[in-house]
Design a protein around this motif. Structure first.
Motif, short mmCIF file in Angstrom:
data_model
loop_
_atom_site.label_atom_id
_atom_site.label_comp_id
_atom_site.label_asym_id
_atom_site.label_seq_id
_atom_site.Cartn_x
_atom_site.Cartn_y
_atom_site.Cartn_z
N GLU A 82 90.20 48.85 129.95
CA GLU A 82 91.60 49.25 129.89
C GLU A 82 91.63 50.76 130.09
OE1 GLU A 82 93.42 48.58 126.15
OE2 GLU A 82 95.10 49.88 126.67
N HIS A 83 92.19 51.19 131.23
CA HIS A 83 92.19 52.62 131.56
C HIS A 83 90.80 53.22 131.44
CE1 HIS A 83 96.60 52.38 130.30
NE2 HIS A 83 96.53 52.38 131.60
N GLY A 84 89.83 52.52 131.98
CA GLY A 84 88.47 53.05 132.00
C GLY A 84 87.69 52.86 130.71
N ARG A 85 88.36 52.38 129.65
CA ARG A 85 87.66 52.18 128.38
C ARG A 85 87.26 50.71 128.29
NH1 ARG A 85 88.63 51.78 123.01
NH2 ARG A 85 90.63 50.81 123.50
N ALA A 86 85.98 50.50 128.01
CA ALA A 86 85.48 49.12 127.92
C ALA A 86 85.95 48.49 126.61
CB ALA A 86 83.96 49.12 127.98
N ILE A 87 86.62 47.35 126.71
CA ILE A 87 87.15 46.70 125.51
C ILE A 87 86.70 45.25 125.38
CG2 ILE A 87 89.22 48.13 125.32
CD1 ILE A 87 90.58 45.49 126.59
N GLY A 88 85.80 44.83 126.27
CA GLY A 88 85.32 43.47 126.16
C GLY A 88 84.24 43.20 127.19
N CYS A 89 83.43 42.16 126.94
CA CYS A 89 82.38 41.83 127.89
C CYS A 89 82.07 40.35 127.78
CB CYS A 89 81.11 42.65 127.62
SG CYS A 89 80.36 42.27 126.03
N GLY A 90 81.28 39.90 128.72
CA GLY A 90 80.81 38.52 128.72
C GLY A 90 79.76 38.39 129.80
N SER A 91 78.77 37.51 129.61
CA SER A 91 77.76 37.39 130.65
C SER A 91 77.36 35.95 130.87
CB SER A 91 76.57 38.29 130.37
OG SER A 91 76.17 38.17 129.04
N LEU A 92 76.66 35.77 131.95
CA LEU A 92 76.32 34.44 132.44
C LEU A 92 74.86 34.45 132.86
CD1 LEU A 92 78.15 31.93 132.99
CD2 LEU A 92 78.38 32.76 135.33
N LYS A 93 74.12 33.41 132.42
CA LYS A 93 72.71 33.25 132.85
C LYS A 93 72.63 31.97 133.67
CE LYS A 93 69.18 33.28 129.81
NZ LYS A 93 68.62 33.24 128.42
N PHE A 94 72.21 32.12 134.92
CA PHE A 94 72.08 30.92 135.75
C PHE A 94 70.77 30.20 135.45
CE2 PHE A 94 74.75 33.65 138.59
CZ PHE A 94 75.90 32.90 138.46
N HIS A 95 70.80 28.86 135.55
CA HIS A 95 69.57 28.07 135.41
C HIS A 95 69.47 27.13 136.59
CE1 HIS A 95 68.85 29.60 131.41
NE2 HIS A 95 70.06 29.25 131.00
N GLY A 96 69.55 27.71 137.78
CA GLY A 96 69.45 26.89 138.99
C GLY A 96 70.55 25.85 139.03
N GLU A 97 70.17 24.60 139.26
CA GLU A 97 71.12 23.50 139.33
C GLU A 97 71.69 23.16 137.95
OE1 GLU A 97 71.70 21.28 142.62
OE2 GLU A 97 71.61 23.48 142.67
N ALA A 98 70.89 23.45 136.93
CA ALA A 98 71.29 23.11 135.55
C ALA A 98 72.51 23.94 135.15
CB ALA A 98 70.14 23.36 134.60
N PRO A 99 73.22 23.55 134.09
CA PRO A 99 74.40 24.31 133.66
C PRO A 99 74.08 25.78 133.39
CG PRO A 99 74.30 22.22 132.50
CD PRO A 99 73.02 22.34 133.27
N ALA A 100 74.98 26.67 133.82
CA ALA A 100 74.82 28.09 133.52
C ALA A 100 75.18 28.32 132.05
CB ALA A 100 75.74 28.91 134.41
N GLU A 109 86.86 34.04 134.54
CA GLU A 109 86.06 34.65 135.58
C GLU A 109 84.60 34.18 135.51
OE1 GLU A 109 87.32 36.23 138.00
OE2 GLU A 109 85.46 36.88 138.97
N LEU A 110 84.08 34.04 134.29
CA LEU A 110 82.69 33.56 134.15
C LEU A 110 82.57 32.14 134.70
CD1 LEU A 110 81.83 34.92 130.58
CD2 LEU A 110 80.85 35.71 132.76
N GLU A 111 83.53 31.31 134.36
CA GLU A 111 83.49 29.93 134.86
C GLU A 111 83.62 29.91 136.38
OE1 GLU A 111 86.52 27.78 132.73
OE2 GLU A 111 85.58 28.18 130.78
N ASN A 112 84.49 30.76 136.92
CA ASN A 112 84.63 30.84 138.37
C ASN A 112 83.31 31.22 139.03
OD1 ASN A 112 87.29 30.16 138.31
ND2 ASN A 112 88.06 32.26 138.46
N ARG A 113 82.62 32.20 138.43
CA ARG A 113 81.34 32.63 139.00
C ARG A 113 80.33 31.49 138.97
NH1 ARG A 113 80.87 38.48 140.24
NH2 ARG A 113 82.84 39.30 139.47
N ALA A 114 80.33 30.75 137.84
CA ALA A 114 79.38 29.64 137.73
C ALA A 114 79.70 28.58 138.79
CB ALA A 114 79.47 29.03 136.33
N ARG A 115 80.98 28.31 138.93
CA ARG A 115 81.41 27.31 139.90
C ARG A 115 80.99 27.74 141.31
NH1 ARG A 115 86.38 27.38 138.51
NH2 ARG A 115 86.41 25.79 136.88
N ALA A 116 81.24 29.03 141.61
CA ALA A 116 80.90 29.56 142.93
C ALA A 116 79.41 29.48 143.19
CB ALA A 116 81.39 31.00 143.06
N ALA A 117 78.61 29.56 142.11
CA ALA A 117 77.16 29.51 142.27
C ALA A 117 76.65 28.07 142.36
CB ALA A 117 76.48 30.25 141.11
N GLY A 118 77.59 27.12 142.32
CA GLY A 118 77.20 25.73 142.49
C GLY A 118 76.88 25.00 141.20
#
Lengths: 301, 301
Positions: free
Chosen positions: A206-224, A247-256
């Motif tokens: 928010e205005h350059g200040r970080a106020i939240g995060c989230g991350s994703l670990k891929f496991h190939g074909e298996a669920p991220a 956004e995390l779910e979208n990225r996972a979906r995009a990664a197959g």
DNA sequence: CGATATCTGTGACTAAAGTCAAAGGATGGA
DNA sequence: TCCATCCTTTGACTTTAGTCACAGATATCG
């Protein structure tokens, strides 16, 4: 979104800028231009947020986004009027440190009193009930406007902002878990695991200040796997968590990936409620995370 | 009012002006300065409110409060760009009539589209629920801000504004009463009865537009009588009626009256509720008003 | 050490926004 | 008819805000 909402926002902007425009009058000054008065005021604010010590002129320039030549002259004028003191930064002689003098503080007091009077004048004609409603509605608009200016971007997990969020996340877990939280006892998430191509880390700013995060670990074909989802307390209830999850779910979906998984602790009740509301269902443990009480999965159809 | 509320208003002003400041970008134009673009936009608005006919330049000047020399040059530039047409007023050759041309309208369209896009961009990151809450809160702020800019002033009962309110009042009664309302059948209130020294008439104005009225008839030592209290439908629920009543009671008190009285019709339920809430109690009929169902009195301690 | 980058200050501009005074034509009331 | 007033235009300013290029001092990296 419908056109009525857009029209409402525009109507609001027109009304409110007209009302707030009067605020400019508070900064009228016999011997200072409006721009100079604003620089003085913002400088004082910066100095205060930095704990009262003089701040680098460079910081002021970045914050107000001014031309160096222009700022230099404004500062010179303020210094000539005795409202601001400047000195060369002893740690870097290219830089200049500036801070308002006592006279400068007194001048700012004048602006503040005038601003207060204008705000009070706004409220005065209203009954106590209407006043309370107005203040509440203003707060709501502010919060939601702030929420709408939150941007979600991919980031390297080793940047300062990302690390700041992770530290805040660990600190909060330590505070909320009955047994506290010790990072070294938890399953580690190494930076390379949440950095492309192995994964991804998102930051909400928010205005350059970080106020939240989230991350994703891929496991190939298996669920991220979703890890380290956190939103600053002050920014909760505004849909930032939801947007990060989207956004995390979208990225996972995009990664197959066909599904995403996560583990969580029983004390994180709001998070658990959000997961269930988003369609996550409980599954048997798939990690050895010592702090985890629940394991969830969501199919990405 | 407490300092927290004042601080909230100031914080709101800061946030919102910053957010709405981006709106200025919508009026950036290759061959028009911001001021000229704004004049064009406001001119179109004025022409539209006047029913589409060209408006007197003088009106534009009054409305925007500009220097005649400055406006003259801006208009000349707009005319040179083919965005505005002007002609001498046939009824008064000193005046000049102006209106946007088709090209001018097209240019305004561009500004509007950009403004819409900015407003939509504000809303886009929010979830549907948050969006609805934001729009609702904006509406609330707008309404209350409008209410806080309502001024209550004494006025002569024969001015246009006062007559406009009375006509609107009668029209509303005619609509609400089962039997309709015929002014000539009601007890008359002659102008001199609600003009000092016999009485007083108050008008509530929002940005110069009359949106409510109320009057008082003195009866010497006997209780003063409140007559013709009305508030525009669009402005109800904002405390305008309450403020008119406050002021009328204050005037009565200042004139040495120990009480105020009024009569009212059973179908005016909100008004009756307000009277009761303000401490009015029902008394036996003290007028022969054919449309009255209730008679109230309040002691001014 | 040298090359390169960074920060501030200076000179030389520009456009925008507005102010002030005066002039010219038009109107309306005495 | 005359005079004061009104509306617009023009000329001559001013202030503000800002841009651009460059110089000089200093820091940093290889």
């Amino acid at each position: 979104m419908d056109g009525g909402q857009i029209a409402a926002v525009r109507r609001f902007n027109r009304t409110v800028t007209a009302a707030a425009g009067a605020l400019t009058d508070a900064y009228l000054d016999e011997d200072l231009s409006l721009g100079a008065a604003r620089v003085l005021w913002e400088l004082a604010r910066l100095v205060d947020t930095e704990g009262g010590a003089p701040v680098a002129l460079r910081l002021v320039r970045d914050e107000l986004d001014l031309d160096p030549g222009y700022l230099s002259r404004v500062v010179a004028r303020l210094a000539a009027a005795g409202l601001l003191a400047s000195a060369v930064d002893p740690t870097d002689a290219r830089r200049r440190l500036v801070a308002p003098t006592d006279a400068g503080r007194a001048r700012i007091e004048v602006y503040d009193r005038r601003s207060d009077a204008l705000a009070a004048g706004r409220l005065a004609p209203l009954t106590a009930g209407a006043r309370a409603r107005l203040v509440a509605a203003m707060g709501e608009v502010e919060r939601l406007l702030a929420a709408s200016s939150v941007a979600i971007d991919e980031v390297d997990p080793e940047t300062d902002d990302a690390q700041h969020c992770l530290r805040a996340y660990y600190a909060e877990l330590d505070e909320r878990f009955d047994v506290g939280f010790d990072v070294t006892a938890s399953l580690p998430v190494r930076p390379e695991e949440v950095r492309p191509p192995a994964g991804v880390m998102l930051l909400a700013c928010e205005h350059g200040r970080a106020i939240g995060c989230g991350s994703l670990k891929f496991h190939g074909e298996a669920p991220a796997e979703i890890k380290r989802l956190w939103v600053d307390r002050a920014a909760r209830g505004l849909g930032v968590g939801r947007r990060l999850m989207d956004e995390l779910e979208n990225r996972a979906r995009a990664a197959g990936c066909r599904a995403v998984r996560l583990d969580t602790n029983a004390s994180l009740v709001e998070a658990i409620a959000m997961y269930r509301a988003r369609g996550y269902v409980e599954i048997p443990p798939f990690t050895d995370e010592p702090y985890a009480d629940y394991w969830f999965e969501k199919r990405l159809d």
